[in-house]
Design a protein around this motif. Structure first.
Motif, PDB file in Angstrom:
ATOM      1  N   LEU A   1      18.403  -9.094  -2.662  1.00 52.37           N
ATOM      2  CA  LEU A   1      18.786  -9.902  -1.657  1.00 52.37           C
ATOM      3  C   LEU A   1      17.399 -10.672  -1.561  1.00 52.37           C
ATOM      4  O   LEU A   1      17.579 -12.086  -1.475  1.00 52.37           O
ATOM      5  N   VAL A   2      16.285 -10.051  -1.577  1.00 53.54           N
ATOM      6  CA  VAL A   2      15.147 -10.770  -1.522  1.00 53.54           C
ATOM      7  C   VAL A   2      14.782 -11.662  -2.775  1.00 53.54           C
ATOM      8  O   VAL A   2      14.366 -12.838  -2.435  1.00 53.54           O
ATOM      9  N   LYS A   3      15.281 -11.409  -3.702  1.00 53.30           N
ATOM     10  CA  LYS A   3      15.076 -12.186  -5.084  1.00 53.30           C
ATOM     11  C   LYS A   3      15.955 -13.579  -4.867  1.00 53.30           C
ATOM     12  O   LYS A   3      15.400 -14.543  -4.899  1.00 53.30           O
ATOM     13  N   ASN A   4      17.250 -13.300  -4.602  1.00 54.72           N
ATOM     14  CA  ASN A   4      18.151 -14.296  -4.122  1.00 54.72           C
ATOM     15  C   ASN A   4      18.186 -15.206  -3.303  1.00 54.72           C
ATOM     16  O   ASN A   4      18.612 -16.415  -3.269  1.00 54.72           O
ATOM     17  N   SER A   5      17.590 -14.705  -2.305  1.00 52.35           N
ATOM     18  CA  SER A   5      17.507 -15.466  -0.975  1.00 52.35           C
ATOM     19  C   SER A   5      16.621 -14.983   0.066  1.00 52.35           C
ATOM     20  O   SER A   5      16.831 -13.981   1.064  1.00 52.35           O
ATOM     21  N   ARG A   6      15.491 -15.320  -0.101  1.00 51.67           N
ATOM     22  CA  ARG A   6      14.224 -15.028   0.599  1.00 51.67           C
ATOM     23  C   ARG A   6      14.300 -15.237   2.054  1.00 51.67           C
ATOM     24  O   ARG A   6      13.976 -14.714   2.813  1.00 51.67           O
ATOM     25  N   ARG A   7      14.893 -16.543   2.283  1.00 51.09           N
ATOM     26  CA  ARG A   7      15.211 -17.124   3.778  1.00 51.09           C
ATOM     27  C   ARG A   7      16.238 -16.130   4.431  1.00 51.09           C
ATOM     28  O   ARG A   7      15.978 -15.623   5.728  1.00 51.09           O
TER      29      ARG A   7
ATOM     30  N   LYS B   1      17.545   0.216  -2.076  1.00 52.64           N
ATOM     31  CA  LYS B   1      16.467  -0.500  -2.556  1.00 52.64           C
ATOM     32  C   LYS B   1      16.757  -1.455  -3.463  1.00 52.64           C
ATOM     33  O   LYS B   1      16.135  -2.496  -3.529  1.00 52.64           O
ATOM     34  N   ARG B   2      17.683  -0.987  -4.610  1.00 55.92           N
ATOM     35  CA  ARG B   2      18.076  -2.233  -5.464  1.00 55.92           C
ATOM     36  C   ARG B   2      18.806  -3.379  -4.861  1.00 55.92           C
ATOM     37  O   ARG B   2      18.605  -4.642  -4.903  1.00 55.92           O
TER      38      ARG B   2
ATOM     39  N   ALA C   1      16.834 -12.883   3.664  1.00 56.70           N
ATOM     40  CA  ALA C   1      16.272 -11.633   3.873  1.00 56.70           C
ATOM     41  C   ALA C   1      15.332 -11.659   5.044  1.00 56.70           C
ATOM     42  O   ALA C   1      15.261 -10.447   5.719  1.00 56.70           O
ATOM     43  N   VAL C   2      14.655 -12.527   5.140  1.00 56.66           N
ATOM     44  CA  VAL C   2      13.604 -12.701   6.469  1.00 56.66           C
ATOM     45  C   VAL C   2      14.361 -12.878   7.787  1.00 56.66           C
ATOM     46  O   VAL C   2      14.136 -12.048   8.708  1.00 56.66           O
ATOM     47  N   ARG C   3      15.489 -13.355   7.620  1.00 50.19           N
ATOM     48  CA  ARG C   3      16.540 -13.458   8.929  1.00 50.19           C
ATOM     49  C   ARG C   3      17.167 -12.042   9.167  1.00 50.19           C
ATOM     50  O   ARG C   3      17.263 -11.833  10.291  1.00 50.19           O
ATOM     51  N   LEU C   4      17.547 -11.436   8.167  1.00 49.42           N
ATOM     52  CA  LEU C   4      18.006 -10.122   8.379  1.00 49.42           C
ATOM     53  C   LEU C   4      17.155  -9.021   8.747  1.00 49.42           C
ATOM     54  O   LEU C   4      17.484  -8.234   9.622  1.00 49.42           O
ATOM     55  N   PHE C   5      15.885  -9.416   8.035  1.00 49.73           N
ATOM     56  CA  PHE C   5      14.792  -8.218   8.688  1.00 49.73           C
ATOM     57  C   PHE C   5      14.519  -8.638  10.083  1.00 49.73           C
ATOM     58  O   PHE C   5      14.315  -7.703  10.867  1.00 49.73           O
ATOM     59  N   GLY C   6      14.643  -9.897  10.551  1.00 46.85           N
ATOM     60  CA  GLY C   6      14.210 -10.163  11.945  1.00 46.85           C
ATOM     61  C   GLY C   6      15.238  -9.587  12.967  1.00 46.85           C
ATOM     62  O   GLY C   6      14.915  -9.278  13.978  1.00 46.85           O
ATOM     63  N   GLU C   7      16.275  -9.634  12.400  1.00 48.86           N
ATOM     64  CA  GLU C   7      17.738  -8.903  13.267  1.00 48.86           C
ATOM     65  C   GLU C   7      17.392  -7.410  13.515  1.00 48.86           C
ATOM     66  O   GLU C   7      17.573  -6.956  14.451  1.00 48.86           O
ATOM     67  N   PHE C   8      16.972  -6.606  12.360  1.00 45.10           N
ATOM     68  CA  PHE C   8      16.665  -5.246  12.431  1.00 45.10           C
ATOM     69  C   PHE C   8      15.428  -4.690  12.851  1.00 45.10           C
ATOM     70  O   PHE C   8      15.206  -3.503  12.997  1.00 45.10           O
ATOM     71  N   ASP C   9      14.441  -5.673  12.997  1.00 43.72           N
ATOM     72  CA  ASP C   9      13.132  -5.206  13.108  1.00 43.72           C
ATOM     73  C   ASP C   9      12.980  -4.904  14.804  1.00 43.72           C
ATOM     74  O   ASP C   9      13.373  -5.749  15.884  1.00 43.72           O
TER      75      ASP C   9
END
Length: 99
Positions: free
Chosen positions: A83-89, A77-78, A91-99
């Protein structure tokens, strides 16, 4: 040995109930029956101190595993928050890969 009132070397149903209610004062009757069934490995209505000791060790081991698992989850979680704080873009890309 405090709970083995008749010094039999075993905890009978009454003695085991006394032990469980001392440790868990808010426990319900059906939960006590469950504890007795889990601890009475051979179904004779008695629990040896050896069995009780093994059960306590198993509970301690399970608690340790749970704590380690919780620590891993907290670390993930930390890391995700960072990751989200430092690089939102990213994080969204990674989330899309695993979703």
């Amino acid at each position: 040995r405090e709970f083995d009132k008749n010094s039999s070397g075993f905890l009978d149903r009454r003695e085991l109930t006394s032990l469980v209610t001392r440790i868990l004062p808010e426990i319900k009757r059906r939960e006590i029956r469950y504890f007795r069934a889990m601890m009475d490995v051979d179904g004779d209505g008695r629990v040896t101190f050896q069995n009780l000791n093994e059960i306590v060790k198993e509970c301690n081991h399970a608690a340790t595993l749970f704590e380690k698992k919780q620590e891993t989850i907290d670390n993930l979680k930390r890391d995700l928050r960072r990751l989200v704080k430092n690089s939102r873009r990213e994080a969204v890309r990674l989330f899309g890969e695993f979703d």
